[in-house]
Design a protein around this motif. Structure first.
Motif, mmCIF file in Angstrom:
data_model
loop_
_atom_site.group_PDB
_atom_site.id
_atom_site.type_symbol
_atom_site.label_atom_id
_atom_site.label_comp_id
_atom_site.label_asym_id
_atom_site.label_seq_id
_atom_site.Cartn_x
_atom_site.Cartn_y
_atom_site.Cartn_z
ATOM 1 N N GLY A 127 0.738 -1.095 -0.041
ATOM 2 C CA GLY A 127 -0.008 -0.059 -0.013
ATOM 3 C C GLY A 127 0.797 1.230 0.089
ATOM 4 O O GLY A 127 2.014 1.102 -0.002
ATOM 5 N N ARG A 128 0.065 2.342 0.159
ATOM 6 C CA ARG A 128 0.846 3.764 -0.007
ATOM 7 C C ARG A 128 0.490 4.105 1.463
ATOM 8 O O ARG A 128 -0.420 4.248 2.028
ATOM 9 C CB ARG A 128 0.309 4.750 -0.890
ATOM 10 C CG ARG A 128 0.828 6.003 -1.077
ATOM 11 C CD ARG A 128 -0.063 6.606 -2.019
ATOM 12 N NE ARG A 128 -1.333 7.031 -1.876
ATOM 13 C CZ ARG A 128 -1.898 7.865 -0.936
ATOM 14 N NH1 ARG A 128 -0.772 8.596 -0.299
ATOM 15 N NH2 ARG A 128 -3.084 8.180 -0.795
ATOM 16 N N LEU A 129 1.783 4.588 2.045
ATOM 17 C CA LEU A 129 1.755 5.246 3.314
ATOM 18 C C LEU A 129 1.425 6.715 3.357
ATOM 19 O O LEU A 129 1.916 7.392 2.448
ATOM 20 C CB LEU A 129 2.996 5.170 4.169
ATOM 21 C CG LEU A 129 3.575 3.610 4.289
ATOM 22 C CD1 LEU A 129 5.091 3.551 4.509
ATOM 23 C CD2 LEU A 129 2.825 2.885 5.182
ATOM 24 N N HIS A 130 0.664 7.364 4.486
ATOM 25 C CA HIS A 130 0.544 8.546 4.395
ATOM 26 C C HIS A 130 0.391 9.320 5.931
ATOM 27 O O HIS A 130 0.224 8.171 6.847
ATOM 28 C CB HIS A 130 -0.744 9.036 3.551
ATOM 29 C CG HIS A 130 -1.899 8.512 3.806
ATOM 30 N ND1 HIS A 130 -2.739 9.074 4.810
ATOM 31 C CD2 HIS A 130 -2.560 7.425 3.483
ATOM 32 C CE1 HIS A 130 -3.860 8.058 4.909
ATOM 33 N NE2 HIS A 130 -3.771 7.319 4.139
ATOM 34 N N GLY A 131 0.400 10.331 6.247
ATOM 35 C CA GLY A 131 0.233 11.145 7.258
ATOM 36 C C GLY A 131 1.408 10.434 8.451
ATOM 37 O O GLY A 131 2.532 10.349 7.917
ATOM 38 N N ALA A 132 0.914 10.159 9.708
ATOM 39 C CA ALA A 132 1.887 9.753 10.674
ATOM 40 C C ALA A 132 2.571 8.498 10.267
ATOM 41 O O ALA A 132 3.699 8.009 10.749
ATOM 42 C CB ALA A 132 1.323 9.569 12.055
ATOM 43 N N TRP A 156 5.538 3.293 10.229
ATOM 44 C CA TRP A 156 5.698 2.297 9.592
ATOM 45 C C TRP A 156 7.166 1.821 9.845
ATOM 46 O O TRP A 156 7.688 0.884 10.184
ATOM 47 C CB TRP A 156 5.294 2.127 8.067
ATOM 48 C CG TRP A 156 5.609 0.911 7.305
ATOM 49 C CD1 TRP A 156 6.702 0.533 6.746
ATOM 50 C CD2 TRP A 156 5.165 -0.436 7.338
ATOM 51 N NE1 TRP A 156 6.746 -0.488 6.177
ATOM 52 C CE2 TRP A 156 5.861 -1.441 6.992
ATOM 53 C CE3 TRP A 156 4.057 -1.033 8.509
ATOM 54 C CZ2 TRP A 156 5.660 -2.866 7.047
ATOM 55 C CZ3 TRP A 156 3.831 -2.283 8.585
ATOM 56 C CH2 TRP A 156 4.718 -3.006 7.725
ATOM 57 N N PRO A 157 8.157 2.748 9.192
ATOM 58 C CA PRO A 157 9.632 2.363 9.080
ATOM 59 C C PRO A 157 10.107 2.048 10.704
ATOM 60 O O PRO A 157 10.904 1.431 10.904
ATOM 61 C CB PRO A 157 10.378 3.215 8.399
ATOM 62 C CG PRO A 157 9.497 4.464 8.385
ATOM 63 C CD PRO A 157 8.139 3.761 8.335
ATOM 64 N N LEU A 158 9.447 3.181 11.414
ATOM 65 C CA LEU A 158 10.211 3.116 12.966
ATOM 66 C C LEU A 158 9.697 2.289 13.892
ATOM 67 O O LEU A 158 10.403 1.840 14.961
ATOM 68 C CB LEU A 158 9.923 4.552 13.681
ATOM 69 C CG LEU A 158 10.969 5.784 12.796
ATOM 70 C CD1 LEU A 158 10.523 7.098 13.306
ATOM 71 C CD2 LEU A 158 12.341 5.431 12.725
ATOM 72 N N ALA A 159 8.513 1.772 13.487
ATOM 73 C CA ALA A 159 7.966 1.004 14.865
ATOM 74 C C ALA A 159 6.780 -0.278 14.098
ATOM 75 O O ALA A 159 7.173 -1.281 14.478
ATOM 76 C CB ALA A 159 7.015 1.632 15.797
ATOM 77 N N PHE A 160 5.800 0.170 13.513
ATOM 78 C CA PHE A 160 4.804 -0.756 12.899
ATOM 79 C C PHE A 160 5.244 -1.846 11.946
ATOM 80 O O PHE A 160 5.145 -3.062 12.192
ATOM 81 C CB PHE A 160 3.815 0.099 12.214
ATOM 82 C CG PHE A 160 2.927 0.614 13.110
ATOM 83 C CD1 PHE A 160 1.752 0.101 13.822
ATOM 84 C CD2 PHE A 160 2.826 2.141 13.096
ATOM 85 C CE1 PHE A 160 1.131 0.857 14.693
ATOM 86 C CE2 PHE A 160 1.856 2.728 14.016
ATOM 87 C CZ PHE A 160 1.103 2.177 14.749
ATOM 88 N N ARG A 161 6.361 -1.676 11.427
ATOM 89 C CA ARG A 161 6.971 -2.663 10.444
ATOM 90 C C ARG A 161 7.519 -3.880 11.370
ATOM 91 O O ARG A 161 7.327 -5.047 11.347
ATOM 92 C CB ARG A 161 8.077 -2.240 9.674
ATOM 93 C CG ARG A 161 8.847 -3.256 8.874
ATOM 94 C CD ARG A 161 9.935 -2.636 8.218
ATOM 95 N NE ARG A 161 10.794 -3.741 7.746
ATOM 96 C CZ ARG A 161 11.887 -3.851 7.763
ATOM 97 N NH1 ARG A 161 12.739 -2.839 8.200
ATOM 98 N NH2 ARG A 161 12.611 -4.941 7.568
ATOM 99 N N TRP A 162 8.354 -3.222 12.351
ATOM 100 C CA TRP A 162 8.942 -4.109 13.360
ATOM 101 C C TRP A 162 7.818 -5.163 14.115
ATOM 102 O O TRP A 162 8.150 -6.489 14.318
ATOM 103 C CB TRP A 162 9.987 -3.403 14.253
ATOM 104 C CG TRP A 162 10.820 -2.828 13.291
ATOM 105 C CD1 TRP A 162 10.941 -1.581 12.936
ATOM 106 C CD2 TRP A 162 11.838 -3.229 12.421
ATOM 107 N NE1 TRP A 162 11.714 -1.126 12.485
ATOM 108 C CE2 TRP A 162 12.513 -2.132 12.083
ATOM 109 C CE3 TRP A 162 12.663 -4.541 12.595
ATOM 110 C CZ2 TRP A 162 13.581 -2.282 11.345
ATOM 111 C CZ3 TRP A 162 13.554 -4.725 11.602
ATOM 112 C CH2 TRP A 162 14.083 -3.664 11.113
#
Length: 164
Positions: A100-105, A110-116
């Protein structure tokens, strides 16, 4: 953004398909992660949420494929899906694909927390699938120190819940 996880099993595809059809109850690692509960069962239109992530079932092929669309208000316009694939000679693979496409916060989230956190959750889910399909997990997933730190920080932010 694209993220894929998969694990191959020495079982025929219908065995994994039956596990997929039991999602979330049979595979979801609810003992370690926020619960996942489809509001209308495993059916197109059913909504789910775990933690801040919300999505809706948009496609379902029993025993083969389950696709969700994210609620775009979370900062992600896209999908995640589970697929069962035959790989031959009584072997099959469970695949989780997200894009998908990331937007906003979520651009930073995503790269700092949610991905992990997402990757750790998916490895736990695949452990559950392996245990259910074969009776054991050959190499159980382990959370990285960073995932443990993120989980610790998140648990400190949650308000205390009174136990009755």
């Amino acid at each position: 953004m694209r993220n894929t996880h998969h694990r191959e099993f020495a079982v025929p595809a219908p065995v994994l398909g039956a596990l997929l059809d039991g999602l979330p109850q049979r595979l979801w690692p609810g003992d370690r992660w926020p619960p996942s509960r489809l509001d209308d069962g495993l059916a197109v239109g059913s909504r789910d949420r775990h933690g801040p992530i919300r999505y809706t079932v948009v496609e379902y092929e029993p025993g083969r494929r389950l696709r969700f669309a994210f609620d775009p208000t979370i900062g992600l316009d896209g999908f995640h899906e589970f697929r069962v694939e035959e790989v031959g000679a009584g072997r099959s693979r469970l695949v989780h694909d997200m894009g998908g496409r990331l937007h906003g916060a979520m651009v930073l989230g995503w790269p700092l927390a949610f991905r992990w956190l997402h990757d750790a959750l998916l490895r736990d889910l695949l452990d559950n699938a392996e245990r259910a399909a074969t009776g054991a997990v050959r190499r159980p997933a382990r959370w990285s120190p960073y995932v443990r730190l993120l989980r610790s920080l998140a648990s400190r932010r949650r308000p205390a819940v009174a136990r009755t």
